[in-house]
Design a protein around this motif. Structure first.
Motif, PDB file in Angstrom:
ATOM      1  N   GLU A   1     -36.335 -11.852  22.816  1.00 32.81           N
ATOM      2  CA  GLU A   1     -37.477 -11.303  22.071  1.00 32.81           C
ATOM      3  C   GLU A   1     -37.939  -9.947  22.621  1.00 32.81           C
ATOM      4  O   GLU A   1     -39.113  -9.611  22.568  1.00 32.81           O
ATOM      5  N   ARG A   2     -37.016  -9.198  23.163  1.00 28.19           N
ATOM      6  CA  ARG A   2     -37.269  -7.834  23.599  1.00 28.19           C
ATOM      7  C   ARG A   2     -36.043  -7.004  23.254  1.00 28.19           C
ATOM      8  O   ARG A   2     -34.920  -7.505  23.232  1.00 28.19           O
ATOM      9  N   TRP A   3     -36.240  -5.723  23.011  1.00 31.34           N
ATOM     10  CA  TRP A   3     -35.131  -4.848  22.677  1.00 31.34           C
ATOM     11  C   TRP A   3     -35.352  -3.495  23.335  1.00 31.34           C
ATOM     12  O   TRP A   3     -36.481  -3.110  23.643  1.00 31.34           O
TER      13      TRP A   3
ATOM     14  N   ASP B   1     -26.942  -7.829  26.562  1.00 35.18           N
ATOM     15  CA  ASP B   1     -27.026  -8.767  25.450  1.00 35.18           C
ATOM     16  C   ASP B   1     -28.500  -9.011  25.135  1.00 35.18           C
ATOM     17  O   ASP B   1     -29.356  -9.002  26.030  1.00 35.18           O
ATOM     18  N   ARG B   2     -28.792  -9.256  23.851  1.00 35.06           N
ATOM     19  CA  ARG B   2     -30.172  -9.618  23.506  1.00 35.06           C
ATOM     20  C   ARG B   2     -30.184 -10.469  22.251  1.00 35.06           C
ATOM     21  O   ARG B   2     -29.307 -10.364  21.393  1.00 35.06           O
ATOM     22  N   VAL B   3     -31.198 -11.321  22.170  1.00 37.77           N
ATOM     23  CA  VAL B   3     -31.433 -12.154  20.997  1.00 37.77           C
ATOM     24  C   VAL B   3     -32.905 -12.008  20.636  1.00 37.77           C
ATOM     25  O   VAL B   3     -33.775 -12.290  21.456  1.00 37.77           O
ATOM     26  N   VAL B   4     -33.172 -11.555  19.422  1.00 38.05           N
ATOM     27  CA  VAL B   4     -34.553 -11.284  19.014  1.00 38.05           C
ATOM     28  C   VAL B   4     -34.793 -11.783  17.596  1.00 38.05           C
ATOM     29  O   VAL B   4     -33.861 -11.976  16.814  1.00 38.05           O
TER      30      VAL B   4
ATOM     31  N   PRO C   1     -17.328  -7.899  23.884  1.00 33.92           N
ATOM     32  CA  PRO C   1     -18.389  -6.901  23.688  1.00 33.92           C
ATOM     33  C   PRO C   1     -19.772  -7.524  23.815  1.00 33.92           C
ATOM     34  O   PRO C   1     -19.984  -8.692  23.528  1.00 33.92           O
ATOM     35  N   ARG C   2     -20.725  -6.716  24.255  1.00 29.41           N
ATOM     36  CA  ARG C   2     -22.119  -7.159  24.301  1.00 29.41           C
ATOM     37  C   ARG C   2     -22.592  -7.426  22.871  1.00 29.41           C
ATOM     38  O   ARG C   2     -22.059  -6.861  21.907  1.00 29.41           O
ATOM     39  N   GLN C   3     -23.613  -8.259  22.744  1.00 27.84           N
ATOM     40  CA  GLN C   3     -24.092  -8.651  21.423  1.00 27.84           C
ATOM     41  C   GLN C   3     -25.593  -8.416  21.296  1.00 27.84           C
ATOM     42  O   GLN C   3     -26.353  -8.707  22.217  1.00 27.84           O
ATOM     43  N   HIS C   4     -25.999  -7.900  20.149  1.00 26.77           N
ATOM     44  CA  HIS C   4     -27.410  -7.783  19.778  1.00 26.77           C
ATOM     45  C   HIS C   4     -27.614  -8.662  18.542  1.00 26.77           C
ATOM     46  O   HIS C   4     -27.172  -8.307  17.450  1.00 26.77           O
ATOM     47  N   LEU C   5     -28.232  -9.813  18.732  1.00 25.50           N
ATOM     48  CA  LEU C   5     -28.425 -10.762  17.644  1.00 25.50           C
ATOM     49  C   LEU C   5     -29.861 -10.688  17.141  1.00 25.50           C
ATOM     50  O   LEU C   5     -30.808 -10.759  17.927  1.00 25.50           O
ATOM     51  N   GLU C   6     -30.021 -10.560  15.833  1.00 26.65           N
ATOM     52  CA  GLU C   6     -31.342 -10.581  15.207  1.00 26.65           C
ATOM     53  C   GLU C   6     -31.406 -11.769  14.245  1.00 26.65           C
ATOM     54  O   GLU C   6     -30.621 -11.845  13.304  1.00 26.65           O
ATOM     55  N   LEU C   7     -32.327 -12.672  14.495  1.00 26.97           N
ATOM     56  CA  LEU C   7     -32.482 -13.852  13.647  1.00 26.97           C
ATOM     57  C   LEU C   7     -33.625 -13.618  12.666  1.00 26.97           C
ATOM     58  O   LEU C   7     -34.706 -13.158  13.049  1.00 26.97           O
ATOM     59  N   LEU C   8     -33.382 -13.926  11.397  1.00 23.56           N
ATOM     60  CA  LEU C   8     -34.368 -13.645  10.356  1.00 23.56           C
ATOM     61  C   LEU C   8     -35.437 -14.731  10.313  1.00 23.56           C
ATOM     62  O   LEU C   8     -35.114 -15.921  10.256  1.00 23.56           O
TER      63      LEU C   8
END
Length: 390
Positions: A187-189, A200-203, A376-383
């Motif tokens: 929950e940070r970018w 990596d991030r998941v937001v 590869p690193r991942q940037h995941l955005e959940l709707l």
């Protein structure tokens, strides 16, 4: 196995046999290897029954009377290793038995309660352990808690830094990209060019959530929609989504949010009570003289407190002002249940934990960081989801 890996693991085994038990950090320093590389060696050696992994340390395996020098020992596989392997099978694919996942969050209440639950479910299902550090949004406490968890043996971190706007300001937060273990932002970018942007991030896609609320209100016939939100790490993304939706849908702009003039108290310096009073005044004026007929309010608790005060000032809800809240923590408990946008909090925690365990299992390459190998690193955005209530 490559020769240098064989040699390194032989050195580890020799140290353990000579000393009985050693700290992982001391071995890494003595051999001149990264903690991440050493932990992979340790996991492989523990799975073969050559060493015993403990919290932040490793020790030699002492044969039991049942094991003795029987066929199991001669074949190089101990009963302990077989038990660990069967436990890994029970834990499912990607089992991470024995790993410790550190998680730094502002709080375990409200929003982050579900985030932590989601992470814990995944971590425990894989046979690992979750440890939590709390910051209470105190300046510098995020780094203090991260260092504490690492010093007590955390193999990787799920990290929610204390960034006021949800992303770091100039010169802020570079330390998050310098940690020696795999780290996933939760929950940070970080913006492109910032060192933490390579993590990596998941937001939650809060901008999408706000835009979805505006779109729904337009479908109900509203053409002038206000946004009322306090200053939180979520609010910048809410504003971005709200403003983008207003422009894309060709809506009439709502009255501007009240700003303080020269010589007056800045918004950020106002007390919670003063900010709440300002929000109430803004919405009353927006409805009575600004043509506003609907509002997205962040958060649920603010909306539940505002509605009776609006009604006491002659603003009827929903007749004069339709309301959608953001967060969906308690919106359904209002006397008239409120429609709300719900970020996928539990799923954010679960996806972040899955991604971190993948890195710990070897997906991060031999050197974790912007230039490391592996996937590869991942940037995941959940709707977020919009829940319609009466």
């Amino acid at each position: 196995m490559r020769p240098h890996v064989d040699q390194r693991q032989a050195q580890v085994l020799a140290l353990v046999r000579a000393r009985g038990s050693v700290r992982v950090s001391d071995v890494a320093q003595e051999l001149g290897v990264s903690p991440v590389t050493l932990r992979r060696d340790i996991e492989a050696m523990a799975a073969r029954g050559e060493i015993q992994r403990m919290h932040g340390a490793i020790s030699r395996v002492e044969p039991t009377a049942a094991e003795g020098r029987g066929p199991g020992r001669a074949g190089g596989t101990s009963a302990r290793a077989e038990a660990a392997a069967s436990g890994a099978d029970r834990a499912g694919p990607g089992a991470a038995a024995g790993l410790v996942v550190g998680m730094v969050v502002p709080t375990t209440e409200y929003y982050y309660a579900d985030v932590v639950r989601g992470a814990r479910d995944v971590v425990e299902a894989r046979g690992a352990r979750l440890t939590v550090g709390l910051t209470r949004y105190l300046p510098g406490e995020d780094r203090t808690q991260a260092d504490r968890l690492l010093s007590t043996g955390a193999d990787g971190l799920l990290l929610t830094p204390n960034w006021d706007a949800g992303s770091p300001g100039p010169g802020e937060g570079a330390w998050t990209a310098e940690l020696a273990v795999p780290t996933v932002l939760v929950e940070r970018w970080a913006p492109p060019g910032h060192p933490a942007a390579a993590l990596d991030r998941v937001v939650s896609d809060h901008a999408h959530g706000a835009a979805r609320a505006v779109q729904h209100l337009v479908e109900l016939g509203h053409r002038r929609i206000a946004l009322a939100c306090q200053e939180t790490p979520t609010s910048p993304r809410l504003r971005a989504g709200y403003e983008a939706a207003v422009a894309a849908l060709g809506l009439a702009p709502a009255p501007a949010w009240p700003q303080t003039g020269p010589g007056t108290t800045p918004v950020a310096a106002l007390s919670v009570a003063d900010r709440f009073a300002r929000t109430l005044e803004y919405l009353c004026a927006a409805v009575t003289s600004g043509g506003v007929t609907a509002a997205l309010i962040h958060s649920d608790t603010d909306a539940i407190m505002l509605i009776p005060r609006l009604q006491a000032r002659g603003v009827r809800v929903p007749e004069d002002l339709a309301v959608i809240t953001y967060d969906d923590e308690v919106a359904g408990l209002a006397d008239v249940p409120l429609s709300a946008v719900a970020p996928a909090k539990r799923e954010v925690g679960a996806r972040a934990a899955e991604l971190l365990l993948e890195r710990l299992a070897g997906g991060g390459g031999t050197a974790y960081g912007p230039h490391g190998g592996g996937s590869p690193r991942q940037h995941l955005e959940l709707l977020p989801r919009l829940t319609i209530r009466s």
